[in-house]
Design a protein around this motif. Structure first.
Motif, PDB file in Angstrom:
ATOM      1  N   GLU A  84       0.819  -1.209   0.000  1.00 25.02           N
ATOM      2  CA  GLU A  84       0.000   0.000   0.000  1.00 25.02           C
ATOM      3  C   GLU A  84       0.854   1.261   0.000  1.00 25.02           C
ATOM      4  OE1 GLU A  84      -2.649  -0.198   3.354  1.00 25.02           O
ATOM      5  OE2 GLU A  84      -4.172  -1.272   2.194  1.00 25.02           O
ATOM      6  N   VAL A  85       0.425   2.226  -0.811  1.00 18.70           N
ATOM      7  CA  VAL A  85       1.088   3.520  -0.904  1.00 18.70           C
ATOM      8  C   VAL A  85       0.064   4.594  -0.584  1.00 18.70           C
ATOM      9  CG1 VAL A  85       2.273   5.133  -2.437  1.00 18.70           C
ATOM     10  CG2 VAL A  85       2.712   2.680  -2.629  1.00 18.70           C
ATOM     11  N   LYS A  86       0.457   5.545   0.255  1.00 21.29           N
ATOM     12  CA  LYS A  86      -0.412   6.664   0.597  1.00 21.29           C
ATOM     13  C   LYS A  86       0.392   7.947   0.499  1.00 21.29           C
ATOM     14  CE  LYS A  86      -3.582   8.338   4.188  1.00 21.29           C
ATOM     15  NZ  LYS A  86      -4.134   8.070   5.548  1.00 21.29           N
ATOM     16  N   ASN A  87      -0.153   8.936  -0.204  1.00 21.14           N
ATOM     17  CA  ASN A  87       0.545  10.205  -0.422  1.00 21.14           C
ATOM     18  C   ASN A  87       1.944   9.988  -0.994  1.00 21.14           C
ATOM     19  OD1 ASN A  87      -1.660  11.680   0.654  1.00 21.14           O
ATOM     20  ND2 ASN A  87      -0.885  11.380   2.742  1.00 21.14           N
ATOM     21  N   GLY A  88       2.030   9.005  -1.880  1.00 17.75           N
ATOM     22  CA  GLY A  88       3.285   8.757  -2.578  1.00 17.75           C
ATOM     23  C   GLY A  88       4.319   7.950  -1.818  1.00 17.75           C
ATOM     24  N   LEU A  89       3.987   7.469  -0.614  1.00 15.22           N
ATOM     25  CA  LEU A  89       4.949   6.726   0.186  1.00 15.22           C
ATOM     26  C   LEU A  89       4.386   5.378   0.615  1.00 15.22           C
ATOM     27  CD1 LEU A  89       6.397   9.446   2.608  1.00 15.22           C
ATOM     28  CD2 LEU A  89       7.512   8.467   0.601  1.00 15.22           C
ATOM     29  N   VAL A  90       5.240   4.361   0.649  1.00 15.07           N
ATOM     30  CA  VAL A  90       4.889   3.082   1.252  1.00 15.07           C
ATOM     31  C   VAL A  90       4.605   3.337   2.730  1.00 15.07           C
ATOM     32  CG1 VAL A  90       5.825   0.846   1.958  1.00 15.07           C
ATOM     33  CG2 VAL A  90       6.203   1.666  -0.372  1.00 15.07           C
ATOM     34  N   THR A  91       3.472   2.889   3.202  1.00 17.90           N
ATOM     35  CA  THR A  91       3.067   3.207   4.572  1.00 17.90           C
ATOM     36  C   THR A  91       3.647   2.235   5.594  1.00 17.90           C
ATOM     37  OG1 THR A  91       1.058   1.881   4.338  1.00 17.90           O
ATOM     38  CG2 THR A  91       0.899   4.225   3.803  1.00 17.90           C
ATOM     39  N   ALA A  92       3.635   2.681   6.859  1.00 17.01           N
ATOM     40  CA  ALA A  92       3.968   1.817   7.983  1.00 17.01           C
ATOM     41  C   ALA A  92       2.652   1.339   8.578  1.00 17.01           C
ATOM     42  CB  ALA A  92       4.782   2.573   9.024  1.00 17.01           C
ATOM     43  N   SER A  93       2.358   0.063   8.435  1.00 12.79           N
ATOM     44  CA  SER A  93       1.111  -0.506   8.940  1.00 12.79           C
ATOM     45  C   SER A  93       1.311  -1.992   9.123  1.00 12.79           C
ATOM     46  CB  SER A  93      -0.037  -0.254   7.953  1.00 12.79           C
ATOM     47  OG  SER A  93       0.184  -0.963   6.737  1.00 12.79           O
ATOM     48  N   VAL A  94       0.427  -2.613   9.884  1.00 10.24           N
ATOM     49  CA  VAL A  94       0.488  -4.061  10.074  1.00 10.24           C
ATOM     50  C   VAL A  94       0.325  -4.761   8.729  1.00 10.24           C
ATOM     51  CG1 VAL A  94      -0.638  -6.050  11.137  1.00 10.24           C
ATOM     52  CG2 VAL A  94      -0.306  -3.960  12.462  1.00 10.24           C
ATOM     53  N   LYS A  95      -0.596  -4.241   7.907  1.00  9.61           N
ATOM     54  CA  LYS A  95      -0.824  -4.844   6.594  1.00  9.61           C
ATOM     55  C   LYS A  95       0.419  -4.736   5.720  1.00  9.61           C
ATOM     56  CE  LYS A  95      -3.994  -4.783   2.632  1.00  9.61           C
ATOM     57  NZ  LYS A  95      -5.213  -4.164   2.055  1.00  9.61           N
ATOM     58  N   ASN A  96       1.066  -3.568   5.719  1.00  3.33           N
ATOM     59  CA  ASN A  96       2.260  -3.398   4.897  1.00  3.33           C
ATOM     60  C   ASN A  96       3.458  -4.137   5.475  1.00  3.33           C
ATOM     61  OD1 ASN A  96       1.661  -2.168   2.512  1.00  3.33           O
ATOM     62  ND2 ASN A  96       2.530  -0.174   3.039  1.00  3.33           N
ATOM     63  N   GLN A  97       3.486  -4.309   6.795  1.00  4.09           N
ATOM     64  CA  GLN A  97       4.567  -5.103   7.375  1.00  4.09           C
ATOM     65  C   GLN A  97       4.572  -6.492   6.743  1.00  4.09           C
ATOM     66  OE1 GLN A  97       4.340  -6.436  11.601  1.00  4.09           O
ATOM     67  NE2 GLN A  97       6.323  -5.410  11.844  1.00  4.09           N
ATOM     68  N   ALA A  98       3.387  -7.094   6.658  1.00  4.83           N
ATOM     69  CA  ALA A  98       3.271  -8.404   6.029  1.00  4.83           C
ATOM     70  C   ALA A  98       3.546  -8.335   4.539  1.00  4.83           C
ATOM     71  CB  ALA A  98       1.879  -8.982   6.280  1.00  4.83           C
ATOM     72  N   ALA A  99       3.020  -7.300   3.872  1.00  9.84           N
ATOM     73  CA  ALA A  99       3.158  -7.195   2.418  1.00  9.84           C
ATOM     74  C   ALA A  99       4.609  -7.017   1.997  1.00  9.84           C
ATOM     75  CB  ALA A  99       2.318  -6.029   1.898  1.00  9.84           C
ATOM     76  N   VAL A 100       5.367  -6.212   2.756  1.00  9.20           N
ATOM     77  CA  VAL A 100       6.774  -5.984   2.416  1.00  9.20           C
ATOM     78  C   VAL A 100       7.594  -7.244   2.670  1.00  9.20           C
ATOM     79  CG1 VAL A 100       8.857  -4.687   3.002  1.00  9.20           C
ATOM     80  CG2 VAL A 100       6.668  -3.489   2.757  1.00  9.20           C
ATOM     81  N   ILE A 101       7.375  -7.885   3.812  1.00 15.11           N
ATOM     82  CA  ILE A 101       8.105  -9.129   4.094  1.00 15.11           C
ATOM     83  C   ILE A 101       7.774 -10.181   3.041  1.00 15.11           C
ATOM     84  CG2 ILE A 101       8.333 -11.038   5.728  1.00 15.11           C
ATOM     85  CD1 ILE A 101       7.892  -8.948   7.975  1.00 15.11           C
ATOM     86  N   LYS A 102       6.517 -10.253   2.649  1.00 13.23           N
ATOM     87  CA  LYS A 102       6.121 -11.195   1.595  1.00 13.23           C
ATOM     88  C   LYS A 102       6.795 -10.851   0.273  1.00 13.23           C
ATOM     89  CE  LYS A 102       2.104 -13.474  -0.514  1.00 13.23           C
ATOM     90  NZ  LYS A 102       2.630 -13.451  -1.885  1.00 13.23           N
TER      91      LYS A 102
END
Length: 357
Positions: A294-312
């Motif tokens: 997920e990207v918000k305002n042009g940046l990859v966000t810090a979130s529980v969902k993105n924590q999983a998405a980035v590690i994946k």
């Protein structure tokens, strides 16, 4: 074991974490049981020589030999793979600091240092063997780009070692190779069934020169370990990581494992350098951010969902490029630690499900 779904849980016994882990139902459980239930099949544990050394900048945690043996017994009892991470230091070892253990400071020659390193490696592995908890994989040093045993702490201040004994990869390469081979030889003798890893940071960066050095020296190791933190600018783009894995496997004939990766689930600053760097590194060369992030305002966000998405994303990239697996780092820390994978109350975050294949 086909693909390694690994988790560094070294700090689980530290006072601020110990005994606080719970499953989704709020029941207190051994963290290693919780991790196994979430698909983790390999645990990474570090060991420091003397983390209570008063010259350290601070006490880094409980990762001494006694704690390690207790942890390893629990890991092996659950049938999980075990990666042992030798820091060869009383404190954190990484590209910016590789401090010699205080007890070795009396050494005046590189041969004396190499002997100390060999003896410590054997001592640790002997203790694990006696506890029926020998490792399946052994790291000889931690993020050793800049070298190994290059400085020392004096009243909390890091000072350089003399070039006579320093293991700098650039200024004292002969010592650097000698120390690595000393550790490898001791590990092979004490734990012949284990795979040997050499671990470098900047997984998507230009680190071929180090691997060339190992090849030219004929170092006897099995696995190239890479740290890949997208929030670190120097770790390079995820496409570069994929290219490196393929090139390293072909050029050096070694297996490749992502030894450390992470992404924050929260941030104090939504425009932090962590997220700016992560956005750049997780953007493909075609200009598109890795799918599912997920990207918000042009940046990859810090979130529980993105924590999983980035590690994946890191795991999928590693697997597609032929790597053997990956390990997260810092996931066991509680207490508002932004890279943790448990809540402050000790409950698993949803991102912990990223290990389920």
């Amino acid at each position: 074991m086909n693909y390694f779904y690994g988790f560094d849980a070294s700090a689980e016994s530290d006072s601020w974490n110990k005994g606080r882990y719970k499953n989704e139902n709020g029941e207190k459980k051994d963290i290693f049981e919780i991790l196994k239930d979430h698909g983790v099949n390999y645990i990474r544990l570090r060991v420091w020589n003397d983390p209570k050394n008063v010259n350290n900048p601070e006490e880094p945690g409980l990762s001494n030999l006694e704690t390690l043996v207790k942890q390893a017994k629990r890991v092996k009892a659950l049938g999980l793979g075990f990666l042992l991470d030798f820091h060869y230091s009383d404190y954190w070892a990484d590209p910016g600091k590789q401090a010699i253990p205080q007890a070795w400071l009396s050494c005046t020659t590189s041969d004396q240092v190499a002997k100390k390193l060999s003896e410590w490696t054997s001592q640790v592995l002997s203790a694990l063997h006696d506890a029926e908890a020998s490792p399946d994989m052994i790291q000889i040093g931690n993020e050793i780009n800049s070298g190994i045993l290059t400085g020392h702490y004096e009243s909390g201040k890091l000072k350089p070692l003399s070039s006579v004994v320093s293991g700098s990869s650039s200024r004292s390469p002969e010592n650097y190779i000698k120390y690595l081979q000393s550790g490898i030889d001791a590990a092979r003798k004490s734990c012949p069934q284990a795979k040997i890893m050499l671990h470098l940071a900047e997984g998507g960066g230009k680190i071929n020169w180090l691997l060339d050095m190992y090849k030219d020296a004929g170092l006897d190791y099995d696995i190239i370990g890479l740290s890949y933190y997208p929030f670190e600018k120097s770790h390079g783009g995820i496409d570069n990581l994929a290219e490196n894995i393929k090139i390293f496997r072909k050029t050096y004939g070694k297996e490749v494992v992502i030894a450390e990766t992470a992404h924050p689930f929260m941030t104090d600053n939504p425009k932090s350098a962590d997220l700016v760097n992560a956005t750049a590194n997780l953007t493909h060369k075609n200009g598109k951010v890795y799918e599912g992030i997920e990207v918000k305002n042009g940046l990859v966000t810090a979130s529980v969902k993105n924590q999983a998405a980035v590690i994946k994303a890191v795991s999928d990239t590693a697997k597609a490029s032929g790597a053997r697996g990956f390990f997260t780092w810092g996931g066991e820390y509680l207490g508002s630690w932004k890279y943790g994978m448990f809540s402050d109350a000790g409950l698993p975050l949803a991102s912990l499900n990223v290990f389920k294949d």
